[in-house]
Design a protein around this motif. Structure first.
Motif, PDB file in Angstrom:
ATOM      1  N   ILE A 146       0.866  -1.183   0.000  1.00 55.88           N
ATOM      2  CA  ILE A 146       0.000   0.000   0.000  1.00 55.88           C
ATOM      3  C   ILE A 146       0.900   1.230   0.000  1.00 55.88           C
ATOM      4  O   ILE A 146       1.645   1.465   0.948  1.00 55.88           O
ATOM      5  CB  ILE A 146      -0.920   0.021   1.232  1.00 55.88           C
ATOM      6  N   VAL A 147       0.859   1.999  -1.083  1.00 57.43           N
ATOM      7  CA  VAL A 147       1.708   3.175  -1.224  1.00 57.43           C
ATOM      8  C   VAL A 147       0.853   4.418  -1.055  1.00 57.43           C
ATOM      9  O   VAL A 147      -0.067   4.650  -1.828  1.00 57.43           O
ATOM     10  CB  VAL A 147       2.419   3.197  -2.599  1.00 57.43           C
ATOM     11  N   GLU A 148       1.134   5.187  -0.020  1.00 56.52           N
ATOM     12  CA  GLU A 148       0.347   6.369   0.294  1.00 56.52           C
ATOM     13  C   GLU A 148       1.204   7.622   0.126  1.00 56.52           C
ATOM     14  O   GLU A 148       2.362   7.650   0.540  1.00 56.52           O
ATOM     15  CB  GLU A 148      -0.197   6.292   1.720  1.00 56.52           C
ATOM     16  N   GLN A 149       0.618   8.626  -0.484  1.00 54.96           N
ATOM     17  CA  GLN A 149       1.327   9.878  -0.721  1.00 54.96           C
ATOM     18  C   GLN A 149       0.959  10.896   0.348  1.00 54.96           C
ATOM     19  O   GLN A 149      -0.210  11.246   0.498  1.00 54.96           O
ATOM     20  CB  GLN A 149       0.976  10.415  -2.117  1.00 54.96           C
ATOM     21  N   LYS A 150       1.974  11.338   1.097  1.00 57.28           N
ATOM     22  CA  LYS A 150       1.749  12.319   2.158  1.00 57.28           C
ATOM     23  C   LYS A 150       2.894  13.318   2.174  1.00 57.28           C
ATOM     24  O   LYS A 150       4.044  12.939   1.989  1.00 57.28           O
ATOM     25  CB  LYS A 150       1.684  11.629   3.533  1.00 57.28           C
ATOM     26  N   PRO A 151       2.609  14.584   2.429  1.00 59.83           N
ATOM     27  CA  PRO A 151       3.696  15.536   2.649  1.00 59.83           C
ATOM     28  C   PRO A 151       4.444  15.154   3.919  1.00 59.83           C
ATOM     29  O   PRO A 151       3.920  14.443   4.774  1.00 59.83           O
ATOM     30  CB  PRO A 151       2.969  16.874   2.801  1.00 59.83           C
ATOM     31  N   THR A 152       5.670  15.615   4.034  1.00 61.37           N
ATOM     32  CA  THR A 152       6.486  15.235   5.196  1.00 61.37           C
ATOM     33  C   THR A 152       6.106  16.009   6.445  1.00 61.37           C
ATOM     34  O   THR A 152       5.963  15.429   7.529  1.00 61.37           O
ATOM     35  CB  THR A 152       7.973  15.468   4.884  1.00 61.37           C
ATOM     36  N   ASN A 153       5.920  17.325   6.290  1.00 58.62           N
ATOM     37  CA  ASN A 153       5.731  18.194   7.458  1.00 58.62           C
ATOM     38  C   ASN A 153       4.311  18.731   7.540  1.00 58.62           C
ATOM     39  O   ASN A 153       3.481  18.504   6.671  1.00 58.62           O
ATOM     40  CB  ASN A 153       6.725  19.353   7.409  1.00 58.62           C
ATOM     41  N   GLY A 154       4.064  19.466   8.595  1.00 60.56           N
ATOM     42  CA  GLY A 154       2.765  20.102   8.781  1.00 60.56           C
ATOM     43  C   GLY A 154       1.810  19.238   9.570  1.00 60.56           C
ATOM     44  O   GLY A 154       2.072  18.069   9.876  1.00 60.56           O
ATOM     45  N   GLN A 155       0.644  19.809   9.890  1.00 59.14           N
ATOM     46  CA  GLN A 155      -0.341  19.115  10.707  1.00 59.14           C
ATOM     47  C   GLN A 155      -0.800  17.818  10.049  1.00 59.14           C
ATOM     48  O   GLN A 155      -1.052  16.822  10.716  1.00 59.14           O
ATOM     49  CB  GLN A 155      -1.543  20.030  10.965  1.00 59.14           C
ATOM     50  N   GLY A 156      -0.916  17.842   8.726  1.00 59.22           N
ATOM     51  CA  GLY A 156      -1.333  16.648   8.006  1.00 59.22           C
ATOM     52  C   GLY A 156      -0.185  15.869   7.430  1.00 59.22           C
ATOM     53  O   GLY A 156      -0.383  15.038   6.548  1.00 59.22           O
ATOM     54  N   GLY A 157       1.033  16.127   7.903  1.00 59.56           N
ATOM     55  CA  GLY A 157       2.209  15.492   7.338  1.00 59.56           C
ATOM     56  C   GLY A 157       2.559  14.175   7.992  1.00 59.56           C
ATOM     57  O   GLY A 157       2.071  13.823   9.074  1.00 59.56           O
ATOM     58  N   ALA A 158       3.453  13.456   7.328  1.00 66.10           N
ATOM     59  CA  ALA A 158       3.830  12.121   7.774  1.00 66.10           C
ATOM     60  C   ALA A 158       4.442  12.120   9.168  1.00 66.10           C
ATOM     61  O   ALA A 158       4.121  11.266   9.999  1.00 66.10           O
ATOM     62  CB  ALA A 158       4.803  11.510   6.765  1.00 66.10           C
ATOM     63  N   LEU A 159       5.340  13.058   9.439  1.00 68.29           N
ATOM     64  CA  LEU A 159       6.005  13.061  10.742  1.00 68.29           C
ATOM     65  C   LEU A 159       5.010  13.306  11.870  1.00 68.29           C
ATOM     66  O   LEU A 159       5.120  12.722  12.956  1.00 68.29           O
ATOM     67  CB  LEU A 159       7.115  14.105  10.765  1.00 68.29           C
ATOM     68  N   ASN A 160       4.027  14.172  11.634  1.00 64.94           N
ATOM     69  CA  ASN A 160       3.023  14.427  12.667  1.00 64.94           C
ATOM     70  C   ASN A 160       2.204  13.168  12.954  1.00 64.94           C
ATOM     71  O   ASN A 160       1.907  12.846  14.111  1.00 64.94           O
ATOM     72  CB  ASN A 160       2.102  15.571  12.239  1.00 64.94           C
ATOM     73  N   TYR A 161       1.845  12.428  11.893  1.00 65.96           N
ATOM     74  CA  TYR A 161       1.100  11.185  12.095  1.00 65.96           C
ATOM     75  C   TYR A 161       1.941  10.146  12.830  1.00 65.96           C
ATOM     76  O   TYR A 161       1.430   9.383  13.655  1.00 65.96           O
ATOM     77  CB  TYR A 161       0.631  10.624  10.753  1.00 65.96           C
ATOM     78  N   LEU A 162       3.242  10.106  12.534  1.00 72.46           N
ATOM     79  CA  LEU A 162       4.103   9.157  13.240  1.00 72.46           C
ATOM     80  C   LEU A 162       4.171   9.484  14.725  1.00 72.46           C
ATOM     81  O   LEU A 162       4.246   8.589  15.577  1.00 72.46           O
ATOM     82  CB  LEU A 162       5.505   9.162  12.636  1.00 72.46           C
ATOM     83  N   ARG A 163       4.145  10.777  15.048  1.00 71.71           N
ATOM     84  CA  ARG A 163       4.218  11.183  16.453  1.00 71.71           C
ATOM     85  C   ARG A 163       2.950  10.836  17.216  1.00 71.71           C
ATOM     86  O   ARG A 163       2.989  10.474  18.399  1.00 71.71           O
ATOM     87  CB  ARG A 163       4.466  12.697  16.555  1.00 71.71           C
TER      88      ARG A 163
END
Length: 439
Positions: free
Chosen positions: A103-120
């Motif tokens: 499953i390949v999902e496209q997400k920006p890295t930063n910001g409220q909707g970004g990948a790093l925020n979701y990882l946190r």
């Protein structure tokens, strides 16, 4: 069926047969593991989506036999040809793993909707939808590792693989003796683009370069790339970026010397006045291409993405204080984000496949981005003179030591604008920048 936070990567070649990429897997050595068998069913939605969205995913719900990959738009959809190439490579990986759903999902890295925020935030809420593999900016690897967002890779990825990378990429791979990421693409390599009508070689020193005032240059003095050029001069002059306490700081003398280079070029007319109004490298390059000026500051990304069959630009390293300046570069790296041993082993096996010379070379060429390993240039056009130039520059390049949002970069951006617009002397602009950074 359950809600899955996802924006699926636009893979336009899903109906194409997998190609012969499996015949030359070479590349990164992987330590033997007991990873589960696998094959990919790659999901897609209409192109153009690049921000997170909740959707019902009936056929791509993550399971124990799925591998989730998060990619930023800068990698996933950089070019249409690159998207197709990556899709084909994932489908080729699929042929040796008949039970895995990728499953390949496209997400920006930063910001409220970004990948790093979701990882946190996601591990305590919905760990099942978090990725197993992610592409991150290389400048964020260390911080992500320190936060526990990514996991060390040396238990499955042979550390000797790092030796295959260009020197600056090798530095990003490690943090506190742990192999935390594997760089695969390099970006933002500053250099000159100049008119094909110029026949003499570009001088190695800046003083010689700006002395011929029958020629002219533009640079983005009102944007961040002007600050990056000043930073290259500053480091070449021996400047440091922290004080004895480890806090961000600039030194007055080397910064004054760095700014003098730009001020001298502007005051003698070599650097055009309109540089003060230019914010992007692409705007400056257009002036070379339409014949309005002779030289422009560009980068590997702008150069590769804007070349065309009917225009053959020339290129050279930026002249420096005593020799051509080493470029400060950024890049992208693969990192594992799962504590699951079997999925981690499989994710690293996929890294090895995607970074094999033929695969990385093909994708990087189609995506118009520099690969992080010299061997990947095997898949680039043999007659392209830019390859030898890029290889040489990447061998002597320096990892970008700062993020774009750092206080130092902001201070340098203001200082460059001031000296190129001739509103302040290098000494005054440098003193203000030193004070602005503090402490």
């Amino acid at each position: 069926r359950r809600l899955v936070l996802t924006v699926f990567f636009s893979l336009t070649a899903l109906c194409l047969a997998a190609c012969d990429l499996m015949s030359n897997v070479g590349g990164v050595p992987v330590v033997e593991s007991t990873a589960v068998p696998a094959t990919a069913v790659i999901a897609s939605t209409p192109s153009g989506q690049s921000t997170p969205n909740f959707v019902i995913a009936a056929t791509v719900t993550p399971t124990n036999d799925s591998l989730i990959i998060w990619l930023p738009p800068a990698i996933a959809s950089r070019t249409e040809a690159g998207t197709v190439t990556l899709s084909d490579q994932l489908l080729a990986f699929n042929t040796t793993h008949p039970n895995l759903e990728i499953i390949v999902e496209q997400k920006p890295t930063n910001g409220q909707g970004g990948a790093l925020n979701y990882l946190r935030t996601g591990r305590g809420v919905a760990p099942g939808i978090l990725p197993d593999l992610i592409a991150l900016p290389v400048t964020q690897l260390a911080a992500s590792a320190n936060e526990g967002l990514i996991y060390p890779m040396e238990d499955f990825l042979d550390p000797a693989a790092v030796d295959q990378l260009f020197p600056p990429a090798q530095e990003w791979a490690y943090n506190a003796d742990h192999l935390i990421g594997y760089p695969f693409a390099l970006t933002d390599m500053l250099h000159l683009e100049y008119s094909s009508a110029i026949t003499e070689p570009v001088p190695l020193t800046w003083d010689d370069f700006i002395s011929d005032t029958t020629q002219h240059m533009v640079l983005p003095a009102a944007g961040p790339d002007g600050a990056r050029l000043a930073l290259e001069f500053y480091l070449a002059a021996g400047g440091t970026l922290t004080n004895e306490a480890g806090q961000p700081a600039l030194e007055l003398e080397p910064l004054t010397l760095a700014l003098e280079q730009l001020y001298n070029g502007r005051s003698n007319g070599f650097i055009l006045q309109q540089s003060s109004n230019i914010t992007s490298l692409a705007d400056g390059v257009r002036l070379v291409r339409d014949g309005s000026t002779d030289y422009a500051l560009t980068s590997s990304d702008v150069f590769l993405q804007s070349i065309s069959p009917d225009y053959t630009p020339q290129f050279a390293a930026v002249p420096g204080l005593e020799d051509a300046l080493p470029a400060l570069i950024n890049g992208w790296a693969w990192a594992t984000t799962t504590p699951n041993v079997e999925k981690k082993a499989l994710a690293i096996e996929l890294i090895a496949f995607l970074t094999a010379p033929e695969n990385l070379g093909s994708w990087s060429w189609q995506s118009q981005i520099l690969p992080a390993t010299p061997d990947a240039f095997i898949a680039w056009p043999n007659e392209d003179a830019y390859i030898a130039f890029a290889e040489n520059e990447l061998q002597r390049a320096i990892p970008m030591p700062l993020t774009a949002t750092s206080s130092i970069m902001s201070a340098l951006e203001n200082a460059v604008f001031d000296v190129v617009s001739l509103s302040k002397t290098p000494a005054i602009a440098a003193a203000e920048a030193v004070t602005a950074v503090g402490p």
